[in-house]
Scaffold this active site. Sequence first.
Site, PDB file in Angstrom:
ATOM      1  N   TYR A 119       0.865  -1.351  -0.021  1.00 47.46           N
ATOM      2  CA  TYR A 119       0.111   0.170   0.002  1.00 47.46           C
ATOM      3  C   TYR A 119       0.936   1.165   0.094  1.00 47.46           C
ATOM      4  CZ  TYR A 119      -3.937   3.179   1.036  1.00 47.46           C
ATOM      5  OH  TYR A 119      -4.817   4.200   1.137  1.00 47.46           O
ATOM      6  N   LYS A 175       1.501   3.701  -3.269  1.00 43.26           N
ATOM      7  CA  LYS A 175       1.218   5.326  -3.203  1.00 43.26           C
ATOM      8  C   LYS A 175       2.336   6.261  -3.507  1.00 43.26           C
ATOM      9  CE  LYS A 175      -3.131   4.781  -1.927  1.00 43.26           C
ATOM     10  NZ  LYS A 175      -4.241   5.346  -2.631  1.00 43.26           N
TER      11      LYS A 175
END
Length: 216
Positions: free
Chosen positions: A113, A117
């Site tokens: 994650y 990003k």
Amino acid sequence: MGAALTILVAGATGLVGGLVLGLARDVIPVSRRPIPGHPGVVADFDDLPPLPPADVAICALGTTRAKAGSDAAFRAVDMHAVLAFARAAQAAGVTRFILVSSVGSNASASLLYPRTKGEVEAALEQMRFARLDILQPGLIIGPRNERRPVERFLQWAAPAMDLALPRHLGSIPAETVAGAMLALTKHSQPGVFRHGNRAIAAVAAKFLGLQGFGRA
């Protein structure tokens, strides 16, 4: 008073994007399915048509690894769809791009994650928008249409967790994030700007007050 801006919005069927759509005028949603009452561009992000001319693009696309079902499916939304939208927006004349990313984003992270990003943020910087605003909120709280059991628990526990966490890691209301994104459409100073929880709340406060929201 300046001329109204035309804003492209991706992710308008989600929590933050839906609030953006409800709060702003001259917004053109870009989505995979039609949004009642909001004519826009309906297409898959892996095959976007030319987008209408616009001044600013807001991207609130995002999912979770659990909902997506695999690492590749997660990256298809949180990376590939975001960058496809950015390229199409730039081709439509957009010079200012506003993204909802996440606290802790880091292209060198070992976890999927924050690494995804961070990679998206780096790729957007390479696109050289005149102005790029990257919001890096903590846990975004608010009512979601889809079932996300882990997020439901975290939202329930957020008040207690916020007492123990630094402010930049704590929760933040979805309307605050949406308000900040719309407030930032009025900012034209060139450059790359990152906004954590405190800055998001500060830039949203005046906009949300004018819209009648009780908190920022």
